[in-house]
Structures are given as structure tokens and as C-alpha cells.
Enzyme design. Structure first.
Site, PDB file in Angstrom:
ATOM      1  N   PHE A 124       0.931  -1.269   0.226  1.00 32.08           N
ATOM      2  CA  PHE A 124       0.127   0.138   0.113  1.00 32.08           C
ATOM      3  C   PHE A 124       0.816   1.267  -0.089  1.00 32.08           C
ATOM      4  O   PHE A 124       1.451   1.619   1.068  1.00 32.08           O
ATOM      5  CB  PHE A 124      -0.906  -0.040   1.283  1.00 32.08           C
ATOM      6  CG  PHE A 124      -1.971   0.972   1.649  1.00 32.08           C
ATOM      7  CD1 PHE A 124      -3.116   1.289   1.130  1.00 32.08           C
ATOM      8  CD2 PHE A 124      -1.314   1.887   2.563  1.00 32.08           C
ATOM      9  CE1 PHE A 124      -3.875   1.998   1.360  1.00 32.08           C
ATOM     10  CE2 PHE A 124      -2.228   3.128   2.961  1.00 32.08           C
ATOM     11  CZ  PHE A 124      -3.509   3.273   2.299  1.00 32.08           C
ATOM     12  N   GLN A 338       9.157  -4.779  33.372  1.00 34.69           N
ATOM     13  CA  GLN A 338       9.385  -4.293  34.752  1.00 34.69           C
ATOM     14  C   GLN A 338       9.349  -5.581  35.588  1.00 34.69           C
ATOM     15  O   GLN A 338      10.254  -5.943  36.573  1.00 34.69           O
ATOM     16  CB  GLN A 338       8.564  -3.356  34.979  1.00 34.69           C
ATOM     17  CG  GLN A 338       9.061  -2.807  36.442  1.00 34.69           C
ATOM     18  CD  GLN A 338      10.321  -1.708  36.222  1.00 34.69           C
ATOM     19  OE1 GLN A 338      10.659  -1.289  35.161  1.00 34.69           O
ATOM     20  NE2 GLN A 338      11.019  -1.558  37.297  1.00 34.69           N
ATOM     21  N   GLY A 342      15.857  -7.839  35.121  1.00 36.81           N
ATOM     22  CA  GLY A 342      16.954  -7.971  34.090  1.00 36.81           C
ATOM     23  C   GLY A 342      16.821  -8.914  32.876  1.00 36.81           C
ATOM     24  O   GLY A 342      17.277  -8.868  31.727  1.00 36.81           O
ATOM     25  N   GLU A 365      -0.269   3.770  10.846  1.00 38.54           N
ATOM     26  CA  GLU A 365      -1.659   3.817  10.605  1.00 38.54           C
ATOM     27  C   GLU A 365      -2.337   4.975  11.146  1.00 38.54           C
ATOM     28  O   GLU A 365      -3.433   4.884  11.762  1.00 38.54           O
ATOM     29  CB  GLU A 365      -2.348   2.831  10.901  1.00 38.54           C
ATOM     30  CG  GLU A 365      -1.732   1.255  10.600  1.00 38.54           C
ATOM     31  CD  GLU A 365      -2.533   0.586   9.291  1.00 38.54           C
ATOM     32  OE1 GLU A 365      -3.297   1.129   9.009  1.00 38.54           O
ATOM     33  OE2 GLU A 365      -2.138  -0.695   9.259  1.00 38.54           O
TER      34      GLU A 365
END
Length: 383
Positions: A124, A338, A342, A365
């Protein structure tokens, strides 16, 4: 449990998409993302299962199903891969829908049938370097010379370009018209002389979904490759954008669901201070908030899809849904990462990829800012 009042056909396509996503997409997505590789085999399989033309009538090679069914498929695939879901969105909701809505019988048979079956990928081509949100300011132009249209201009961030067989191109045909007036839509086959597909952009998100610049230099196509009415292309594209906003909302809901699933599993396995972290109120509250936001977004999404299927106006609702779902996904990804600490930053756990991919949803969009402008105008018009 069918708690969304889905039909048997809708449940069937949802389960098929979930099985494909869990057994195929989940196994390849991390490697494809690391290599910035296009999911060629996965796209092919989506075509074989009918996912590339769910809303296209059977007579044109599609599944002949409704918009909600398409949403259910997008949602399941996005639980693992935003890239693959975005490829399908750009192909089906944006790329082939203009042909379905405005194509002649000959154009549908030539271009829509292979698109619906997955044999040919669509792109598109609306956005340009200077006209993203302000799509009415496009500079690509098409001039009729005898029995051929001659197209010159540039496009930017066009999804699927590298593998597309068919480009749906917006170009100015009335050079005196202002703004969004005087724009037409053209079908340009890949490989047409003068059409150059540039190198995919190196993006932080959706590594397996390619977005490329396009250059049109005296591209000549037959007169009959005009799609729909002359100078009436912008309204046609905007109808497709409404469908695209619903589809990208499904990507957002699916991705958020995928993050919730991963974060919840991790919270049961991760033990600190002698107990799983899910037993800590701070973590449980985050999971509760994530689940609630997803449920609200899903309710909006399914309602908007049903409005579309009922033939009712849904443009404002599509914009509201896109705005809320995309921003919800960013929030959920942040909370999920969160919770995982780590490990959430490591690609092995996939949430860091989904965190990166989520940001695109608030931009593509229709940016969140543009969506707010559209909804704001609708509110003021009504009240």
C-alpha cells in the site's frame, strides 16, 4: 470458554491461528528478528491456510469470512510476532482491500485472486518523505499520455515492498487541485520499468517486516490500471485506513496478551525472598492492571469489528480503538518488562523484542496525535 459470543466459524479460525502461532511462529520469530529476515515460509503458510484473504469473497479466492474473523487471526499471530501480523495487515487490510472495494471484474481476477490466496503479496504505497500524517499533500504525480499513465515521484516506509508483486499507488492526477483532492489510485505490478525498490529501513522494531522507499521514474502502466474513479482515490484509501486501524489494533491486543502470558509465567517461576514473586502484591497488582487493560481494549476491538461487519459507520470508532489499543500495548509491555527485571531485557525471553515492536503501533496507521485530532473533531461535531 467462548466468552465473546463468537460463532462456530470464528472459533474455528481463531483456534487454527492459535495453533499455527504456537507451533510455528513462536519457534521461528526470535531467530528471524535477530537476522532481520523476512518470514518467507510463514507468509506462505498463512496463504495456504487462507489468512491472507479472510474477508475476500470465495469467488475471488478468499475465505469469505467477516472482519471479526480477520481480527481473531491477527490477534493470535501477534501474540508471538508483530512483524508477521503487520505483513498480513499491510497486505490484506491495506493492500488488497482497495481492489476489492473499487476494482473492475478484470482487475479483481488478475490481482485480487492471487492476493487472497497468498500467491502475490500487496503493498500500500501512500506515505511520502514529506507527507506522512498529512497524506493529502502527496507529490507523486500521474499523467495520461495516450493509453498509458506515466508516474513520477517517491514513497517512503512502504511495508512489504521487497517481496510485493502488486503495488497500490496514490498519485496526484489533477495537479491544480488542492490538498487531498485530485488524487487517484493505480495498480503497479512489481518489476515495471522505472519502479525502484530501495533498501529496507533499519528500524528498532519489526525487524522482519520490511519498510522501503520507492522511486517512480517515468513508470508506464496501461490506462486500465487506474483503480476506481479518477481523482477520487483519497476517499478510497481512507476507507482502507479505517480497516487498517482496526487490524493494527488487533496486533496491539495480541502482542499485549503475549506479554501478559510471558510475564505471568515468569512471575510464578521466579523466586525471591523464599517465594514466587507473583505472591508479592506489587507484582500481582501489575498483572491485574495488564489483564484489565487488555480486556478493555479487546472489547473495543471486537465491537468495532462487529460495527464494520454490520455495515454501520465505524471510522471514528476505528480511530478511537487504534489510539487506545496501541497506547495500551506500550503500557503493558513496559509493565511486563518491569516484572521480568533484568531477564526482560534479554532477547531469549522475547519481551524486549515486543517492547521495541510496540512503539511502532503508536506511529503507523495514524499517529496517536492524529488519532486524537480525528476523534476530537468527531466529538465536537456530535456535541
Amino acid at each position: 470458554m467462548n466468552k465473546y459470543a463468537l460463532t462456530e466459524d470464528q472459533v474455528m479460525i481463531q483456534e487454527l491461528a492459535k495453533k499455527f502461532a504456537d507451533e510455528v511462529v513462536a519457534e521461528t520469530v526470535t531467530d528471524l528478528d535477530r537476522r532481520h529476515a523476512f518470514p518467507v515460509e510463514e507468509v506462505k503458510q498463512c496463504g495456504e491456510m487462507g489468512f491472507m484473504g479472510i474477508c475476500v469473497p470465495e469467488e475471488y479466492g478468499g475465505a469469505g469470512m467477516d472482519h471479526l474473523s480477520d481480527i481473531l487471526v491477527m490477534e493470535q499471530i501477534a501474540r508471538h510476532s508483530s512483524s508477521l501480523a503487520s505483513i498480513i495487515d499491510a497486505h490484506a487490510s491495506l493492500g488488497s482491500t482497495p481492489i476489492l472495494l473499487a476494482g473492475t471484474e478484470e482487475q479483481k481476477k488478475k490481482y485480487l485472486v492471487p492476493a487472497a490466496t497468498g500467491e502475490a503479496l500487496c503493498a500500500f504505497a501512500l506515505t511520502e518523505p514529506q507527507s506522512g500524517s498529512d497524506a493529502g499533500q502527496i507529490r507523486t504525480k500521474a499523467v495520461l499520455e495516450g493509453e498509458e499513465w506515466v508516474i513520477n515521484g517517491t514513497k517512503a516506509f512502504i511495508t512489504n515492498s521487497t517481496y510485493a508483486s502488486t503495488f497500490l499507488v496514490a498519485a496526484k492526477t489533477d495537479l491544480e487541485a488542492k490538498g487531498s483532492r485530485g488524487i487517484s489510485v493505480f495498480i503497479v505490478p512489481a518489476g515495471t520499468p522505472g519502479l525502484e525498490v530501495g533498501k529496507p529501513e533499519e528500524k528498532m522494531s519489526n525487524h522482519s517486516s520490511y519498510s522501503c522507499p520507492l522511486t517512480f521514474t517515468d513508470v508506464r502502466i496501461p490506462r486500465e490500471n487506474l483503480l476506481g474513479e479518477l481523482n477520487r482515490g483519497f476517499p478510497l484509501f481512507m476507507k482502507c485506513v479505517d480497516s487498517g486501524r482496526v487490524a493494527i489494533s488487533a496486533v496491539a491486543v495480541g502482542m499485549a496478551q503475549g506479554v501478559l502470558e510471558r510475564a505471568a509465567r515468569y512471575s510464578k517461576e521466579r523466586v525471591t525472598f523464599g517465594k514466587p514473586i507473583c505472591e508479592n502484591q506489587a507484582i500481582a497488582f501489575k498483572l491485574a492492571e495488564m489483564a484489565t487493560e487488555i480486556e478493555v481494549a479487546r472489547a473495543m476491538l471486537y465491537n468495532t469489528a462487529r460495527l464494520s461487519d454490520s455495515g454501520l459507520p465505524f471510522s471514528t470508532e476505528a480511530t478511537m480503538t487504534k489510539m487506545f489499543c496501541s497506547e495500551m500495548c506500550v503500557r503493558v509491555c513496559d509493565m511486563g518488562l518491569q516484572i521480568m527485571g533484568g531477564y526482560g531485557l534479554c532477547d531469549e525471553y522475547q519481551v524486549e523484542r515486543m517492547y521495541r515492536d510496540a512503539k511502532l503501533l503508536t506511529i503507523g496507521e495514524g499517529t496517536s496525535e492524529i488519532c486524537r485530532m480525528v476523534v476530537g473533531r468527531a466529538v465536537l461535531k456530535e456535541y
